[in-house]
Write an enzyme that holds these catalytic residues in place. Structure first.
Site, PDB file in Angstrom:
ATOM      1  N   ILE A   1     -32.792  94.420  14.373  1.00  0.00           N
ATOM      2  CA  ILE A   1     -34.113  93.826  14.659  1.00  0.00           C
ATOM      3  C   ILE A   1     -34.788  93.308  13.393  1.00  0.00           C
ATOM      4  O   ILE A   1     -35.753  92.558  13.473  1.00  0.00           O
ATOM      5  CB  ILE A   1     -35.056  94.810  15.396  1.00  0.00           C
ATOM      6  CG1 ILE A   1     -35.246  96.103  14.582  1.00  0.00           C
ATOM      7  CG2 ILE A   1     -34.554  95.105  16.797  1.00  0.00           C
ATOM      8  CD1 ILE A   1     -36.425  96.953  15.052  1.00  0.00           C
TER       9      ILE A   1
ATOM     10  N   THR B   1     -44.853 106.530  20.724  1.00  0.00           N
ATOM     11  CA  THR B   1     -44.736 107.960  20.999  1.00  0.00           C
ATOM     12  C   THR B   1     -46.087 108.668  20.905  1.00  0.00           C
ATOM     13  O   THR B   1     -46.962 108.231  20.142  1.00  0.00           O
ATOM     14  CB  THR B   1     -43.764 108.586  19.984  1.00  0.00           C
ATOM     15  OG1 THR B   1     -43.831 110.005  20.062  1.00  0.00           O
ATOM     16  CG2 THR B   1     -44.104 108.190  18.547  1.00  0.00           C
ATOM     17  N   ASP B   2     -46.208 109.785  21.612  1.00  0.00           N
ATOM     18  CA  ASP B   2     -47.430 110.601  21.486  1.00  0.00           C
ATOM     19  C   ASP B   2     -47.524 111.282  20.124  1.00  0.00           C
ATOM     20  O   ASP B   2     -48.590 111.778  19.747  1.00  0.00           O
ATOM     21  CB  ASP B   2     -47.505 111.644  22.619  1.00  0.00           C
ATOM     22  CG  ASP B   2     -46.314 112.593  22.676  1.00  0.00           C
ATOM     23  OD1 ASP B   2     -45.395 112.479  21.849  1.00  0.00           O
ATOM     24  OD2 ASP B   2     -46.306 113.474  23.572  1.00  0.00           O
ATOM     25  N   GLU B   3     -46.408 111.300  19.384  1.00  0.00           N
ATOM     26  CA  GLU B   3     -46.427 111.992  18.080  1.00  0.00           C
ATOM     27  C   GLU B   3     -47.358 111.330  17.075  1.00  0.00           C
ATOM     28  O   GLU B   3     -47.684 111.922  16.050  1.00  0.00           O
ATOM     29  CB  GLU B   3     -45.021 112.057  17.490  1.00  0.00           C
ATOM     30  CG  GLU B   3     -44.103 112.906  18.305  1.00  0.00           C
ATOM     31  CD  GLU B   3     -42.809 113.237  17.577  1.00  0.00           C
ATOM     32  OE1 GLU B   3     -42.747 113.078  16.349  1.00  0.00           O
ATOM     33  OE2 GLU B   3     -41.872 113.653  18.263  1.00  0.00           O
TER      34      GLU B   3
ATOM     35  N   TYR C   1     -40.836 110.264  10.637  1.00  0.00           N
ATOM     36  CA  TYR C   1     -40.628 109.513  11.889  1.00  0.00           C
ATOM     37  C   TYR C   1     -41.960 109.091  12.493  1.00  0.00           C
ATOM     38  O   TYR C   1     -42.200 107.903  12.760  1.00  0.00           O
ATOM     39  CB  TYR C   1     -39.829 110.360  12.893  1.00  0.00           C
ATOM     40  CG  TYR C   1     -39.953 109.854  14.313  1.00  0.00           C
ATOM     41  CD1 TYR C   1     -39.411 108.624  14.680  1.00  0.00           C
ATOM     42  CD2 TYR C   1     -40.654 110.580  15.289  1.00  0.00           C
ATOM     43  CE1 TYR C   1     -39.556 108.130  15.989  1.00  0.00           C
ATOM     44  CE2 TYR C   1     -40.796 110.093  16.584  1.00  0.00           C
ATOM     45  CZ  TYR C   1     -40.248 108.876  16.922  1.00  0.00           C
ATOM     46  OH  TYR C   1     -40.400 108.391  18.204  1.00  0.00           O
TER      47      TYR C   1
ATOM     48  N   LYS D   1     -43.768 105.356  13.145  1.00  0.00           N
ATOM     49  CA  LYS D   1     -44.144 104.859  14.477  1.00  0.00           C
ATOM     50  C   LYS D   1     -45.640 104.517  14.491  1.00  0.00           C
ATOM     51  O   LYS D   1     -46.046 103.506  15.068  1.00  0.00           O
ATOM     52  CB  LYS D   1     -43.826 105.898  15.561  1.00  0.00           C
ATOM     53  CG  LYS D   1     -42.348 106.113  15.825  1.00  0.00           C
ATOM     54  CD  LYS D   1     -41.622 104.872  16.321  1.00  0.00           C
ATOM     55  CE  LYS D   1     -42.015 104.456  17.728  1.00  0.00           C
ATOM     56  NZ  LYS D   1     -41.166 103.332  18.222  1.00  0.00           N
TER      57      LYS D   1
ATOM     58  N   PHE E   1     -33.210 118.034  21.683  1.00  0.00           N
ATOM     59  CA  PHE E   1     -33.328 119.422  22.126  1.00  0.00           C
ATOM     60  C   PHE E   1     -32.571 119.739  23.419  1.00  0.00           C
ATOM     61  O   PHE E   1     -31.698 120.629  23.447  1.00  0.00           O
ATOM     62  CB  PHE E   1     -34.820 119.762  22.275  1.00  0.00           C
ATOM     63  CG  PHE E   1     -35.099 121.132  22.786  1.00  0.00           C
ATOM     64  CD1 PHE E   1     -34.601 122.255  22.145  1.00  0.00           C
ATOM     65  CD2 PHE E   1     -35.894 121.318  23.915  1.00  0.00           C
ATOM     66  CE1 PHE E   1     -34.884 123.526  22.604  1.00  0.00           C
ATOM     67  CE2 PHE E   1     -36.182 122.581  24.377  1.00  0.00           C
ATOM     68  CZ  PHE E   1     -35.674 123.693  23.732  1.00  0.00           C
ATOM     69  N   ILE E   2     -32.914 119.048  24.503  1.00  0.00           N
ATOM     70  CA  ILE E   2     -32.325 119.427  25.805  1.00  0.00           C
ATOM     71  C   ILE E   2     -30.825 119.164  25.843  1.00  0.00           C
ATOM     72  O   ILE E   2     -30.046 120.077  26.172  1.00  0.00           O
ATOM     73  CB  ILE E   2     -33.114 118.761  26.971  1.00  0.00           C
ATOM     74  CG1 ILE E   2     -34.460 119.481  27.122  1.00  0.00           C
ATOM     75  CG2 ILE E   2     -32.313 118.774  28.277  1.00  0.00           C
ATOM     76  CD1 ILE E   2     -35.379 118.930  28.202  1.00  0.00           C
TER      77      ILE E   2
END
Ligand code: NAD
Ligand code: DAU
Length: 332
Positions: free
Chosen positions: A59, A121-123, A148, A152, A188-189
Site C-alpha cells: 500500500i 481499532t478501539d485500542e 501498534y 493506528k 489470542f483465541i
C-alpha cells in the site's frame, strides 16, 4: 459501489470482509495485499474468479496504488501490521505500513476523489479500569499505549486531516477484538485453540484478568458495509457487540469445548504496557445506521471457530512452529 478495492484482503478481517461482500452484494472486488507473514491467499480460496481479483503489492507503493484507485469506486482499507506483541519487538514495519501506507492511500483518494473507508481499532482510546462504568464512544480522547495502537491512532488522524483539509470522502470505524475463521495463530483465541490441538497448554499473560470486547468478524463486515452504504462522510463509527470477557474465562470456555480440564493452562510473562480493558459503546452505529450484530452468543461463535481450526489444519499449521518459537523466546 460496484467496484471495491480492499487493502489487506488476504488477512484475517479483510478476507472475512471479501467473503461477506461476495455473499451479500453484487460488487466486484480487487484485493491489494503484500502477503506479509500475516497474509494468506488460501483465505480467499473458493471465491469466484470473475468477481475477485488478487494483486500482490504494498500500500506504500504510490504508482501501484494510483493505478488501482483509477479502476474502482470505493476503497476499504484493512491492510496493517496488526499485532501488539510484534510491535513491541520491532516497531518499524508498523510505521511504514500503518502511517506511510495510509498516507499513500489518502493521497490517491484525494487525486481520484474516491470514497475511502478506514478500518481502525478501539485500542486508539487506551484502556479502562475493570470497574469503570464508562465505555469508549466516538468522543473518547485518543490515548494509545503500544507502538501498534499509536500508529493506528496516527493513521486515523491522517484520515481526519485529509477529510478536513482536502475534502476526501472518508469515514472511519474503530472496532473491538474480532474472532472467527482465518485469524493468524499469533492472536489470542487461535493460539490457544491450536495449542490444545497440538497438546500444548494455553498461555495466559499475567493473571489473565485483562478484558477484551469480542465481536465475530462477520458482524464487523456487516457493520463496515452499513457504513459504506449509509455512513456520513467525515464521521467515525465505533463497532462492538457487547462481548466483554476476561481472558481467563475465554480460555476456560475453549478448554471446556475441547474436552480439557478447566485449569489446564499456564500463566506466563505479561505483555509490556498491557492494556487492561477495552469496551465499546456502539449506540451511534446502531441508532443512526440501523446495524445490529448477528452473532449474539459468544460461546456458540467460539465453538464454531474451534471447529473451523480443527477442520483446517492445513491453513494454520505452516505458521504454528515459528509463532510458538517467537513466544518461547519471550517466556510467553
Ligand atoms: P492481519 O494481520 O490478519 O492482516 C493484515 C493484512 O494486511 C495481511 O494480509 C497483510 O499481508 C496485509 N499487509 C500488511 N502490510 C501491508 C502492506 N504494506 N501493503 C499491503 N498489504 C499489507 O490483520 P487483521 O487482524 O485482519 O486486521 C485488519 C485491520 O483491522 C487492521 O487495520 C487492524 O488494525 C484492524 N482491526 C483489527 C482488529 C482485530 O481484532 N484483529 C480489531 C479492530 C481493528
Ligand atoms: O481491540 C482491537 C485489537 O484487538 C486490534 O486492534 C488488534 O489488531 C488485535 O490484535 C487485537 O489486539 P489485542 O492485543 O487485544 O489481541 P491479542 O489477540 O494479541 O490478545 C488478546 C488478549 O489476550 C490480550 O489481553 C493479550 C492476551 N493474550 C494474548 C496472547 C497472544 C494472552 O493472554 N495470551 C496469549 O498467548
Amino acid at each position: 459501489m460496484t467496484r471495491l478495492l480492499v487493502t489487506g484482503g488476504a488477512g484475517f478481517i479483510g478476507s472475512n470482509f471479501v467473503h461477506h461482500v461476495i455473499e451479500n452484494t453484487d460488487a466486484h472486488v480487487t484485493v491489494l495485499d503484500k502477503l506479509t507473514y500475516a497474509g494468506n491467499r488460501a483465505s480467499l480460496a473458493g471465491l469466484p474468479d470473475d468477481r475477485v481479483r488478487f494483486v500482490q503489492g504494498d500500500i506504500a507503493d504510490a504508482e501501484l496504488v494510483d493505478s488501482l484507485f483509477a479502476e474502482v469506486d470505493a476503497v476499504v482499507h484493512y491492510a496493517a501490521e496488526s499485532h501488539n506483541d510484534n510491535s513491541l519487538h520491532d516497531p518499524r514495519p508498523f510505521l511504514d505500513t500503518n502511517i506511510v501506507g495510509t498516507y499513500t492511500l489518502l493521497e490517491a483518494a484525494r487525486r481520484h476523489q474516491r470514497r475511502f473507508h478506514h478500518i481502525s481499532t478501539d485500542e486508539v482510546y487506551g484502556d479502562l479500569e475493570l470497574d469503570d462504568p464508562q465505555r469508549f464512544t466516538e468522543s473518547t480522547p485518543y490515548n494509545p499505549s503500544s507502538p501498534y495502537s499509536s500508529t493506528k491512532a496516527g493513521s486515523d488522524l491522517l484520515v481526519r486531516a485529509w477529510v478536513r483539509s482536502f475534502g476526501v470522502h472518508a469515514t472511519i470505524s474503530n472496532c473491538s477484538n474480532n474472532y472467527g475463521p482465518y485469524q493468524h495463530v499469533e492472536k489470542f483465541i487461535p493460539r490457544q485453540i491450536t495449542n490444545v490441538l497440538r497438546g500444548i497448554r494455553p498461555k495466559l499473560y499475567g493473571a489473565g484478568r485483562n478484558v477484551r470486547d469480542w465481536i465475530h468478524a462477520d458482524d464487523h463486515s456487516s457493520a463496515v458495509l452499513a457504513i459504506l452504504e449509509k455512513g456520513v462522510i467525515g464521521e467515525t463509527y465505533l463497532i462492538g457487540a457487547d462481548g466483554e470477557r476476561d481472558n481467563r474465562s475465554v480460555v476456560e470456555l475453549i478448554l471446556a469445548e475441547m474436552g480439557q480440564p478447566a485449569d489446564a493452562y499456564d500463566l506466563v510473562a505479561d505483555r509490556a504496557g498491557h492494556d487492561l480493558r477495552y469496551a465499546i459503546d456502539s449506540t451511534k452505529l446502531r441508532t443512526e445506521l440501523g446495524w445490529a450484530p448477528r452473532y449474539g452468543d459468544f460461546a456458540a461463535g467460539l465453538a464454531a471457530t474451534i471447529a473451523w481450526y480443527r477442520d483446517n489444519e492445513d491453513w494454520w499449521a505452516p505458521s504454528k512452529d515459528a509463532t510458538e518459537s517467537f513466544y518461547a523466546a519471550r517466556g510467553q
